[in-house]
Scaffold this active site. Structure first.
Site, PDB file in Angstrom:
ATOM      1  N   GLY A  11       0.977  -0.671  -0.141  1.00 23.98           N
ATOM      2  CA  GLY A  11       0.068  -0.136  -0.151  1.00 23.98           C
ATOM      3  C   GLY A  11       1.033   1.054   0.153  1.00 23.98           C
ATOM      4  N   GLY A  14      -0.607   4.442  -1.575  1.00 22.93           N
ATOM      5  CA  GLY A  14      -1.810   5.397   0.267  1.00 22.93           C
ATOM      6  C   GLY A  14      -1.399   5.901   1.356  1.00 22.93           C
ATOM      7  NE  ARG A  15      -5.996   8.637   2.074  1.00 22.97           N
ATOM      8  CZ  ARG A  15      -7.296   8.381   2.225  1.00 22.97           C
ATOM      9  NH1 ARG A  15      -8.142   9.400   1.734  1.00 22.97           N
ATOM     10  NH2 ARG A  15      -7.677   7.285   2.165  1.00 22.97           N
ATOM     11  N   GLY A  79      -1.709  -1.920   9.496  1.00 20.07           N
ATOM     12  CA  GLY A  79      -2.503  -0.851  10.345  1.00 20.07           C
ATOM     13  C   GLY A  79      -3.950  -0.902   9.352  1.00 20.07           C
ATOM     14  CB  THR A  80      -5.723  -3.138   7.067  1.00 17.75           C
ATOM     15  OG1 THR A  80      -4.587  -2.754   5.566  1.00 17.75           O
ATOM     16  CG2 THR A  80      -6.733  -2.897   6.017  1.00 17.75           C
ATOM     17  CG  ASN A 108      -5.327   4.583  16.757  1.00 14.15           C
ATOM     18  OD1 ASN A 108      -4.411   5.510  16.459  1.00 14.15           O
ATOM     19  ND2 ASN A 108      -6.415   5.210  16.957  1.00 14.15           N
ATOM     20  CG  HIS A 136     -13.177   9.928  12.615  1.00 23.57           C
ATOM     21  ND1 HIS A 136     -13.838  10.092  13.999  1.00 23.57           N
ATOM     22  CD2 HIS A 136     -12.378   9.831  12.444  1.00 23.57           C
ATOM     23  CE1 HIS A 136     -12.591   9.226  14.345  1.00 23.57           C
ATOM     24  NE2 HIS A 136     -11.575   9.211  14.366  1.00 23.57           N
ATOM     25  CE  LYS A 140     -13.906   6.480  10.959  1.00 26.16           C
ATOM     26  NZ  LYS A 140     -12.707   6.135  10.714  1.00 26.16           N
ATOM     27  N   GLY A 146     -13.425   2.376  14.166  1.00 27.70           N
ATOM     28  CA  GLY A 146     -12.698   1.257  15.319  1.00 27.70           C
ATOM     29  C   GLY A 146     -12.179   2.017  16.612  1.00 27.70           C
ATOM     30  CB  THR A 147     -10.498   4.635  17.730  1.00 28.72           C
ATOM     31  OG1 THR A 147      -8.880   4.169  16.237  1.00 28.72           O
ATOM     32  CG2 THR A 147      -9.499   4.813  18.945  1.00 28.72           C
TER      33      THR A 147
HETATM   34  P1  NAP Z   1      -5.573   4.330   0.724  1.00 29.64           P
HETATM   35  O1  NAP Z   1      -4.856   5.924   0.425  1.00 29.64           O
HETATM   36  O2  NAP Z   1      -6.116   3.763   0.055  1.00 29.64           O
HETATM   37  O3  NAP Z   1      -3.951   3.211   0.497  1.00 29.64           O
HETATM   38  C1  NAP Z   1      -4.209   2.118   0.181  1.00 29.64           C
HETATM   39  C2  NAP Z   1      -3.370   1.992  -1.319  1.00 29.64           C
HETATM   40  O4  NAP Z   1      -3.616   0.742  -0.448  1.00 29.64           O
HETATM   41  C3  NAP Z   1      -3.212   2.353  -1.928  1.00 29.64           C
HETATM   42  O5  NAP Z   1      -3.004   3.002  -2.833  1.00 29.64           O
HETATM   43  C4  NAP Z   1      -4.354   0.880  -2.447  1.00 29.64           C
HETATM   44  O6  NAP Z   1      -4.090   0.671  -4.092  1.00 29.64           O
HETATM   45  C5  NAP Z   1      -2.966   0.065  -2.072  1.00 29.64           C
HETATM   46  N1  NAP Z   1      -3.740  -0.946  -2.046  1.00 29.64           N
HETATM   47  C6  NAP Z   1      -4.638  -2.157  -2.252  1.00 29.64           C
HETATM   48  N2  NAP Z   1      -5.231  -3.660  -2.371  1.00 29.64           N
HETATM   49  C7  NAP Z   1      -3.670  -3.344  -2.746  1.00 29.64           C
HETATM   50  C8  NAP Z   1      -3.122  -4.876  -2.457  1.00 29.64           C
HETATM   51  N3  NAP Z   1      -3.649  -6.139  -1.894  1.00 29.64           N
HETATM   52  N4  NAP Z   1      -1.219  -5.084  -1.908  1.00 29.64           N
HETATM   53  C9  NAP Z   1      -1.141  -3.689  -2.406  1.00 29.64           C
HETATM   54  N5  NAP Z   1      -1.484  -2.598  -2.538  1.00 29.64           N
HETATM   55  C10 NAP Z   1      -2.848  -2.524  -2.023  1.00 29.64           C
HETATM   56  O7  NAP Z   1      -5.336   4.486   2.439  1.00 29.64           O
HETATM   57  P2  NAP Z   1      -5.220   4.705   3.762  1.00 29.64           P
HETATM   58  O8  NAP Z   1      -6.178   6.259   4.213  1.00 29.64           O
HETATM   59  O9  NAP Z   1      -3.209   4.379   3.082  1.00 29.64           O
HETATM   60  O10 NAP Z   1      -5.758   3.531   4.157  1.00 29.64           O
HETATM   61  C11 NAP Z   1      -4.903   2.373   4.640  1.00 29.64           C
HETATM   62  C12 NAP Z   1      -5.520   1.754   5.518  1.00 29.64           C
HETATM   63  O11 NAP Z   1      -5.435   1.930   7.294  1.00 29.64           O
HETATM   64  C13 NAP Z   1      -7.314   2.116   5.364  1.00 29.64           C
HETATM   65  O12 NAP Z   1      -7.976   0.483   6.150  1.00 29.64           O
HETATM   66  C14 NAP Z   1      -7.459   2.595   6.968  1.00 29.64           C
HETATM   67  O13 NAP Z   1      -9.007   2.373   7.653  1.00 29.64           O
HETATM   68  C15 NAP Z   1      -6.469   2.008   7.937  1.00 29.64           C
HETATM   69  N6  NAP Z   1      -5.382   3.379   8.524  1.00 29.64           N
HETATM   70  C16 NAP Z   1      -5.423   3.211   9.772  1.00 29.64           C
HETATM   71  C17 NAP Z   1      -4.882   3.161  10.546  1.00 29.64           C
HETATM   72  C18 NAP Z   1      -4.147   2.604  12.153  1.00 29.64           C
HETATM   73  O14 NAP Z   1      -3.601   3.599  12.608  1.00 29.64           O
HETATM   74  N7  NAP Z   1      -4.611   1.963  12.399  1.00 29.64           N
HETATM   75  C19 NAP Z   1      -4.804   4.813  10.418  1.00 29.64           C
HETATM   76  C20 NAP Z   1      -5.171   5.266   9.454  1.00 29.64           C
HETATM   77  C21 NAP Z   1      -5.688   4.664   8.628  1.00 29.64           C
HETATM   78  P3  NAP Z   1      -5.399   1.187  -5.236  1.00 29.64           P
HETATM   79  O15 NAP Z   1      -5.863   3.064  -4.709  1.00 29.64           O
HETATM   80  O16 NAP Z   1      -4.524   1.518  -6.417  1.00 29.64           O
HETATM   81  O17 NAP Z   1      -6.513   0.565  -5.045  1.00 29.64           O
END
Ligand code: NAP
Length: 252
Positions: A11, A14-15, A79-80, A108, A136, A140, A146-147
């Site tokens: 990922g 991604g952000r 983190g997903t 989180n 938020h 969202k 989730g938190t």
């Molecule tokens: P995002 O910007 O959409 O980034 C996800 C990235 O992963 C995108 O570039 C996506 O590509 C890519 N991707 C999708 N499926 C994949 C796979 N099978 N293998 C490799 N890469 C893949 O999302 P984000 O904001 O970074 O958030 C990602 C996840 O983290 C979400 O579930 C979010 O809720 C979670 N999160 C958790 C925390 C924590 O503290 N635990 C904090 C923030 C966010 P495409 O866009 O081309 O599909």
């Protein structure tokens, strides 16, 4: 193990993933060996010699990624979101066949958010009333967060262990939704307001006093110390760890 921990990121475009790539590049004890996104071949994780892989992808992709990692004896830091009981038990089963592999799943990674949950659980046995407000940005997709759900579960368990009675609440006339959603015995109120990032307040109350515990996530950079802690710790913790708190010494 080499002096540097060899880390891969899934990922990476991604952000969160992009932020993780930058944090690993800046960490003196880590080496970024693979930064992959959805169209890349996971075999690169094996050829690059990744010891730990950080996954910030999507709920749809993460289980396949973890199956690959565990099957190749690579540790995971995840983190997903989207880990319900079914997924946790599938993950535990996968790990049982690879006893040296560690996987951390953390709802989180912000250290302050983990502490907020810990403090809220500790405090909840001392107060009759407890409610959560999570706030938020309006993009969202899930509510409650989730938190907030995790906080409510921890508080519910703490209240149950302390033998607390149901909270006082004289509401008899109600418009549906006015008292929020209830997880365990804790009401959660979800606000979606333009300009906000990710925030949570836990309000506790007893006769003559209230206690408010508040955490504010202001930037994704705030998750990075927790992610790096996860990478460093997961190597020496085989099996499944759910929650970053297990890698923090919270006894002091
Ligand atoms: P995002 O910007 O959409 O980034 C996800 C990235 O992963 C995108 O570039 C996506 O590509 C890519 N991707 C999708 N499926 C994949 C796979 N099978 N293998 C490799 N890469 C893949 O999302 P984000 O904001 O970074 O958030 C990602 C996840 O983290 C979400 O579930 C979010 O809720 C979670 N999160 C958790 C925390 C924590 O503290 N635990 C904090 C923030 C966010 P495409 O866009 O081309 O599909």
């Amino acid at each position: 193990m080499s002096a540097h921990i060899k880390v891969g990121v899934l990922g990476a475009q991604g952000r969160m993933g992009a932020q993780v790539v930058a944090a690993i590049n800046q960490a003196a004890d880590m080496e970024l060996v693979a930064a992959l996104d959805v169209s890349d071949n996971l075999d690169q994780l094996v050829t690059s010699g990744a010891e730990v892989v950080v996954d910030f992808t999507t709920p749809d992709g993460v289980m396949g990624n973890l199956e690959f990692l565990i099957g190749h004896d690579i540790h995971g830091v995840v983190g997903t979101t989207g880990f319900d009981e079914t997924r946790i038990s599938i993950l535990s089963q996968l790990l049982s066949t690879h006893p040296l592999v560690g996987v951390l799943v953390a709802p989180n990674f912000a250290i302050g958010a983990v502490l907020m949950m810990e403090f809220a659980a500790k405090a909840s046995r001392y107060f009759e009333s407890a409610e959560i407000i999570e706030l938020h940005h309006p993009l969202k997709v899930d509510a409650p967060s989730g938190t907030a759900i995790r906080t409510a579960e921890l508080m519910t368990n703490a209240r149950a262990s302390a033998g607390m009675k149901a909270m006082p609440d004289a509401t008899t006339q109600i418009i549906e939704g006015a008292r929020g959603a209830t997880i365990g015995d804790i009401p959660i109120h979800s606000l979606r307001v333009r300009g906000l990032v990710a925030h949570q307040e836990v309000l506790l109350g007893g006769p003559g006093e209230t206690l408010t515990i508040r955490h504010d996530s202001l930037d994704r950079v705030g998750f990075m110390p927790g992610v790096l802690l996860g990478v460093r710790s997961v190597i020496s913790h085989p099996g499944l760890t759910f929650g970053l708190e297990h890698f923090m010494d919270l006894s002091n």
